[in-house]
Motif scaffolding. Structure first.
Motif, mmCIF file in Angstrom:
data_model
loop_
_atom_site.group_PDB
_atom_site.id
_atom_site.type_symbol
_atom_site.label_atom_id
_atom_site.label_comp_id
_atom_site.label_asym_id
_atom_site.label_seq_id
_atom_site.Cartn_x
_atom_site.Cartn_y
_atom_site.Cartn_z
ATOM 1 N N UNK A 227 0.922 -1.269 -0.020
ATOM 2 C CA UNK A 227 -0.090 0.088 -0.106
ATOM 3 C C UNK A 227 0.898 1.132 -0.003
ATOM 4 N N UNK A 228 0.698 1.946 -0.934
ATOM 5 C CA UNK A 228 1.275 3.329 -0.993
ATOM 6 C C UNK A 228 2.915 3.297 -1.488
ATOM 7 N N UNK A 229 3.089 2.204 -1.818
ATOM 8 C CA UNK A 229 4.488 2.032 -2.755
ATOM 9 C C UNK A 229 5.775 2.394 -1.333
ATOM 10 N N UNK A 230 6.697 3.259 -2.265
ATOM 11 C CA UNK A 230 7.862 3.425 -1.441
ATOM 12 C C UNK A 230 7.822 4.802 -0.430
ATOM 13 N N UNK A 241 8.776 -3.351 6.125
ATOM 14 C CA UNK A 241 9.504 -2.212 5.172
ATOM 15 C C UNK A 241 8.463 -1.976 4.094
ATOM 16 N N UNK A 242 8.500 -0.928 3.385
ATOM 17 C CA UNK A 242 8.139 -0.386 2.337
ATOM 18 C C UNK A 242 8.023 -1.271 1.005
ATOM 19 N N UNK A 243 7.259 -1.393 0.314
ATOM 20 C CA UNK A 243 7.405 -2.448 -1.099
ATOM 21 C C UNK A 243 6.696 -1.579 -2.161
ATOM 22 N N UNK A 244 7.411 -1.685 -3.213
ATOM 23 C CA UNK A 244 6.778 -0.977 -4.425
ATOM 24 C C UNK A 244 5.662 -1.510 -5.039
ATOM 25 N N UNK A 245 5.584 -2.873 -5.175
ATOM 26 C CA UNK A 245 4.370 -3.512 -5.772
ATOM 27 C C UNK A 245 4.427 -5.040 -5.059
ATOM 28 N N UNK A 246 3.352 -5.626 -5.460
ATOM 29 C CA UNK A 246 2.795 -7.005 -4.910
ATOM 30 C C UNK A 246 4.113 -7.915 -5.317
#
Ligand code: CA
Ligand code: CA
Length: 300
Positions: A227-230, A241-246
């Motif tokens: 959710x929300x990407x980076x 940790x933030x994640x850009x995509x599934x």
């Protein structure tokens, strides 16, 4: 007789445990496929692909949550809570496809309970309703379309009960509503689950029942890990940790955002394969405690 009246009459006639309500063919069943989608329902989470909402929506939810917590701090009961599950099992009235056994339902409950046990939340089958429908309805249900509305006429009880609708949507493993949606759309509350994802199901890589864990995660107030990407607050959970995509598959070491930490591919709220997804974090469970208290009146 309208479809809804037919459904209601069927329920009334068949009592609490409706066995095999058959909706007559041609009784106004919605057209089958995605072409009949008018527009997506707001604030629901579907997978794959659309499980993320806009950053603005997520931020608005967060403001509302914080405001509620300041006004009405949650009572911490420190006691476990058992959610009653209302199974709405839809099956092909001609072939029986999708008419899950009670044992199959219990295997799914067991997987869900293992995932949520660290937070003191458990699930137990409360009622099982089975509805025979046409092949077109069983396979044509999609988030926001007429078939979904048709299925959800069977929704029961209040925000503390989990309505689980099983079907065989052609285009999705399932989708869920969030706790903060309940007030505006109570009759839509719950999880639509493609039964091919249930334990022992037929969907490759997604046959261990983790799809239901993920969707119930949404139902309890969690966003997807991507959710929300980076940028920004992402999923509003500090220890994911933030994640850009599934994530696709089980890509060990995947690191799509510059912020510290590799992608949370082992998290139930990612989109990795079932075998890969084995955990919620402490931060996620704290969020579940908060959102359940504020929006479902469930105090853990
Ligand atoms: Ca995070
Ligand atoms: Ca990173």
């Amino acid at each position: 007789m309208s479809v809804s009246k037919a459904l209601r009459r069927g329920l009334a006639l068949s009592g609490l445990l409706a066995a095999g309500l058959v909706v007559p063919a041609g009784a106004g069943a919605a057209p089958a496929h995605a072409a009949c989608v008018t527009r997506p329902a707001a604030n629901t989470a579907a997978i794959p692909g659309t499980a993320a909402v806009s950053r603005a929506t997520a931020a608005a939810v967060q403001r509302d949550l914080r405001q509620r917590e300041q006004t009405h701090p949650a009572r911490k009961s420190k006691a476990p809570f058992t959610v009653g599950v209302v199974w709405n099992v839809f099956y092909d009235q001609a072939t029986g496809e999708g008419n899950l056994s009670d044992a199959a339902l219990q295997r799914q409950i067991d997987v869900v309970n293992q995932a949520f046990s660290p937070v003191g939340l458990s699930f137990r089958t409360y009622q099982v309703y089975r509805y025979g429908v046409s092949h077109a309805v069983l396979h044509g249900v999609a988030e926001g379309n007429q078939n979904e509305a048709y299925l959800k006429q069977t929704h029961k009880y209040n925000q503390q009960y989990l309505n689980l609708f099983t079907a065989r949507p052609d285009d999705s493993r399932g989708w869920a509503t969030f706790p903060w949606d309940y007030a505006s759309r109570p009759g839509y509350d719950g999880v639509v689950l493609n039964s091919d994802t249930m334990p022992g199901g037929t969907r490759p890589d997604y046959d261990e029942g983790k799809t239901a864990v993920n969707l119930i995660g949404h139902w309890t107030g969690l966003w997807s890990t991507y959710q929300g990407g980076c940028s920004g607050e992402g999923d509003y959970v500090a220890d994911t940790p933030a994640e850009a995509s599934p994530a696709v598959g089980c890509p060990t070491g995947r690191d799509t955002c510059p912020a510290a930490g590799t992608d949370p591919i082992h998290n139930y709220m990612d989109d990795s394969t079932d075998h890969c997804r084995v955990q919620f974090t402490h931060g996620q469970l704290q969020r579940v405690i908060g959102t359940l208290a504020q929006y479902r009146g469930i105090n853990l």
